[in-house]
Scaffold this motif. Structure first.
Motif, PDB file in Angstrom:
ATOM      1  N   GLU A 279       9.442  20.547  26.907  1.00  0.00           N
ATOM      2  CA  GLU A 279      10.669  20.977  27.579  1.00  0.00           C
ATOM      3  C   GLU A 279      11.642  21.726  26.674  1.00  0.00           C
ATOM      4  N   SER A 280      11.866  21.184  25.457  1.00  0.00           N
ATOM      5  CA  SER A 280      12.985  21.695  24.686  1.00  0.00           C
ATOM      6  C   SER A 280      12.599  22.792  23.691  1.00  0.00           C
ATOM      7  N   SER A 281      11.322  22.928  23.380  1.00  0.00           N
ATOM      8  CA  SER A 281      10.984  23.856  22.305  1.00  0.00           C
ATOM      9  C   SER A 281      10.707  25.252  22.847  1.00  0.00           C
ATOM     10  N   GLY A 282      10.721  26.210  21.945  1.00  0.00           N
ATOM     11  CA  GLY A 282      10.448  27.581  22.350  1.00  0.00           C
ATOM     12  C   GLY A 282      11.394  28.513  21.638  1.00  0.00           C
ATOM     13  N   VAL A 283      10.918  29.718  21.396  1.00  0.00           N
ATOM     14  CA  VAL A 283      11.727  30.707  20.692  1.00  0.00           C
ATOM     15  C   VAL A 283      11.774  31.974  21.533  1.00  0.00           C
ATOM     16  N   LEU A 284      12.979  32.506  21.674  1.00  0.00           N
ATOM     17  CA  LEU A 284      13.161  33.738  22.420  1.00  0.00           C
ATOM     18  C   LEU A 284      13.323  34.880  21.422  1.00  0.00           C
ATOM     19  N   THR A 285      12.500  35.905  21.570  1.00  0.00           N
ATOM     20  CA  THR A 285      12.653  37.086  20.721  1.00  0.00           C
ATOM     21  C   THR A 285      13.229  38.200  21.593  1.00  0.00           C
ATOM     22  N   ILE A 286      14.333  38.786  21.110  1.00  0.00           N
ATOM     23  CA  ILE A 286      14.981  39.852  21.887  1.00  0.00           C
ATOM     24  C   ILE A 286      14.657  41.189  21.233  1.00  0.00           C
ATOM     25  N   ALA A 287      13.844  41.985  21.892  1.00  0.00           N
ATOM     26  CA  ALA A 287      13.478  43.302  21.346  1.00  0.00           C
ATOM     27  C   ALA A 287      14.500  44.357  21.748  1.00  0.00           C
TER      28      ALA A 287
ATOM     29  N   VAL B 172      17.239  39.214  36.667  1.00  0.00           N
ATOM     30  CA  VAL B 172      16.239  39.670  37.640  1.00  0.00           C
ATOM     31  C   VAL B 172      14.898  39.747  36.914  1.00  0.00           C
ATOM     32  N   GLU B 173      13.957  38.912  37.370  1.00  0.00           N
ATOM     33  CA  GLU B 173      12.675  38.767  36.667  1.00  0.00           C
ATOM     34  C   GLU B 173      11.522  38.912  37.657  1.00  0.00           C
ATOM     35  N   ASP B 174      10.373  39.356  37.166  1.00  0.00           N
ATOM     36  CA  ASP B 174       9.238  39.557  38.068  1.00  0.00           C
ATOM     37  C   ASP B 174       8.589  38.250  38.510  1.00  0.00           C
ATOM     38  N   ILE B 175       8.259  37.380  37.548  1.00  0.00           N
ATOM     39  CA  ILE B 175       7.472  36.199  37.908  1.00  0.00           C
ATOM     40  C   ILE B 175       7.789  35.031  36.972  1.00  0.00           C
ATOM     41  N   VAL B 176       7.830  33.836  37.525  1.00  0.00           N
ATOM     42  CA  VAL B 176       7.982  32.626  36.705  1.00  0.00           C
ATOM     43  C   VAL B 176       6.647  31.917  36.699  1.00  0.00           C
ATOM     44  N   ASP B 177       6.155  31.666  35.498  1.00  0.00           N
ATOM     45  CA  ASP B 177       4.889  30.953  35.350  1.00  0.00           C
ATOM     46  C   ASP B 177       5.211  29.587  34.728  1.00  0.00           C
ATOM     47  N   SER B 178       5.187  29.487  33.400  1.00  0.00           N
ATOM     48  CA  SER B 178       5.551  28.204  32.771  1.00  0.00           C
ATOM     49  C   SER B 178       7.054  27.957  32.859  1.00  0.00           C
ATOM     50  N   GLY B 179       7.833  29.030  32.975  1.00  0.00           N
ATOM     51  CA  GLY B 179       9.290  28.909  33.004  1.00  0.00           C
ATOM     52  C   GLY B 179       9.932  29.049  31.633  1.00  0.00           C
ATOM     53  N   LEU B 180       9.103  29.197  30.596  1.00  0.00           N
ATOM     54  CA  LEU B 180       9.642  29.230  29.232  1.00  0.00           C
ATOM     55  C   LEU B 180      10.607  30.414  29.037  1.00  0.00           C
ATOM     56  N   THR B 181      10.161  31.616  29.400  1.00  0.00           N
ATOM     57  CA  THR B 181      10.986  32.816  29.161  1.00  0.00           C
ATOM     58  C   THR B 181      12.342  32.675  29.846  1.00  0.00           C
ATOM     59  N   LEU B 182      12.320  32.300  31.114  1.00  0.00           N
ATOM     60  CA  LEU B 182      13.583  32.240  31.854  1.00  0.00           C
ATOM     61  C   LEU B 182      14.466  31.089  31.400  1.00  0.00           C
ATOM     62  N   SER B 183      13.864  29.975  31.009  1.00  0.00           N
ATOM     63  CA  SER B 183      14.722  28.865  30.567  1.00  0.00           C
ATOM     64  C   SER B 183      15.432  29.242  29.269  1.00  0.00           C
ATOM     65  N   LEU B 184      14.713  29.909  28.364  1.00  0.00           N
ATOM     66  CA  LEU B 184      15.340  30.321  27.095  1.00  0.00           C
ATOM     67  C   LEU B 184      16.376  31.412  27.314  1.00  0.00           C
ATOM     68  N   LEU B 185      16.058  32.357  28.183  1.00  0.00           N
ATOM     69  CA  LEU B 185      16.988  33.469  28.417  1.00  0.00           C
ATOM     70  C   LEU B 185      18.273  32.979  29.104  1.00  0.00           C
ATOM     71  N   THR B 186      18.106  32.096  30.060  1.00  0.00           N
ATOM     72  CA  THR B 186      19.275  31.539  30.755  1.00  0.00           C
ATOM     73  C   THR B 186      20.191  30.827  29.755  1.00  0.00           C
ATOM     74  N   GLU B 187      19.566  30.021  28.905  1.00  0.00           N
ATOM     75  CA  GLU B 187      20.312  29.285  27.877  1.00  0.00           C
ATOM     76  C   GLU B 187      21.048  30.265  26.945  1.00  0.00           C
ATOM     77  N   ASP B 188      20.345  31.315  26.549  1.00  0.00           N
ATOM     78  CA  ASP B 188      20.928  32.307  25.635  1.00  0.00           C
ATOM     79  C   ASP B 188      22.169  32.963  26.263  1.00  0.00           C
ATOM     80  N   LEU B 189      22.057  33.381  27.518  1.00  0.00           N
ATOM     81  CA  LEU B 189      23.178  34.086  28.152  1.00  0.00           C
ATOM     82  C   LEU B 189      24.344  33.132  28.427  1.00  0.00           C
ATOM     83  N   ARG B 190      24.026  31.883  28.734  1.00  0.00           N
ATOM     84  CA  ARG B 190      25.111  30.890  28.916  1.00  0.00           C
ATOM     85  C   ARG B 190      25.863  30.686  27.599  1.00  0.00           C
ATOM     86  N   SER B 191      25.111  30.672  26.501  1.00  0.00           N
ATOM     87  CA  SER B 191      25.753  30.430  25.197  1.00  0.00           C
ATOM     88  C   SER B 191      26.654  31.594  24.790  1.00  0.00           C
TER      89      SER B 191
END
Ligand code: IMP
Length: 187
Positions: free
Chosen positions: A74-82, A97-116
């Protein structure tokens, strides 16, 4: 390209209807708010173009290019912003706005990043939610389709950078990626 597609899941009429409905809901929900649409490239580019035009509000549009990696927890993962946003999100209402949610990792990290970064709110509009057990929880306020666990292409989604320009969403024949795995330079 059609010969590489096993079956069409959502044709262009069906996609148009769902995107229009989503746009109308978003316009109602954000009526008095300063809305920033953040498209996640490249997969969202077709969806975002249609969705933005179906929202009858003076929205702003920006883009990010991100990738993620991490374990299945749940808590681990690294977001790389190109490619980052060119505007600040501080105090703004952001809709990713995203195409597809699979594991949810990308969106969970991105959401957290933008909230911060101090956004007033961060919500997600997604074209497709895969019906798979999700290792990372993501709340999708807007979701057009729940789809089976298959490899999908079209309407922005790719396999090896191909098929994004299909006007529908289809299941890619497994032999396409199996052939390519055996012969990676094949075109
Ligand atoms: P997640 O971080 O596991 O949720 O993965 C989301 C990203 O994986 C999406 O933004 C897509 O780029 C990619 N992806 C996941 N499933 C598919 C698929 O079926 N077709 C094409 N891309 C996919």
């Amino acid at each position: 390209m059609r010969q590489d597609i096993e079956s069409i899941l959502y044709d262009s009429d069906c996609i148009r209807d769902r995107v229009l409905q989503m746009g109308a809901r978003i316009a109602r929900d954000y009526r008095d708010k300063d809305l920033l649409l953040v498209g996640v490239l490249k997969g969202s580019f077709v969806f975002l173009a249609d969705l933005a035009r179906s929202i009858d509000l003076p929205v702003e549009v920006d883009f990010m290019v991100v990738s993620s990696y991490g374990s299945g927890t749940e808590s681990s993962g690294v977001l790389t912003i190109a490619k980052d946003l060119s505007v600040s999100v501080e105090g703004r209402h952001v809709l990713i706005v995203e195409d597809i949610v699979d594991s949810g990792l990308t969106l969970s990290l991105l959401t957290e990043d933008l909230r911060s970064r101090g956004a007033a709110s961060v919500q997600v509009a997604v074209l497709l939610e895969k019906d798979v057990p999700r290792s990372h929880q993501v709340e999708c306020a807007y979701s057009a389709f729940h789809c089976p666990d298959a490899f999908l292409v079209g309407y922005g989604l790719d396999y090896a950078e191909r098929y994004r320009n299909l006007p529908y969403i289809g299941i890619l024949k497994p032999e396409v990626y199996e052939d390519r795995a055996q012969c990676p330079d094949a075109r």
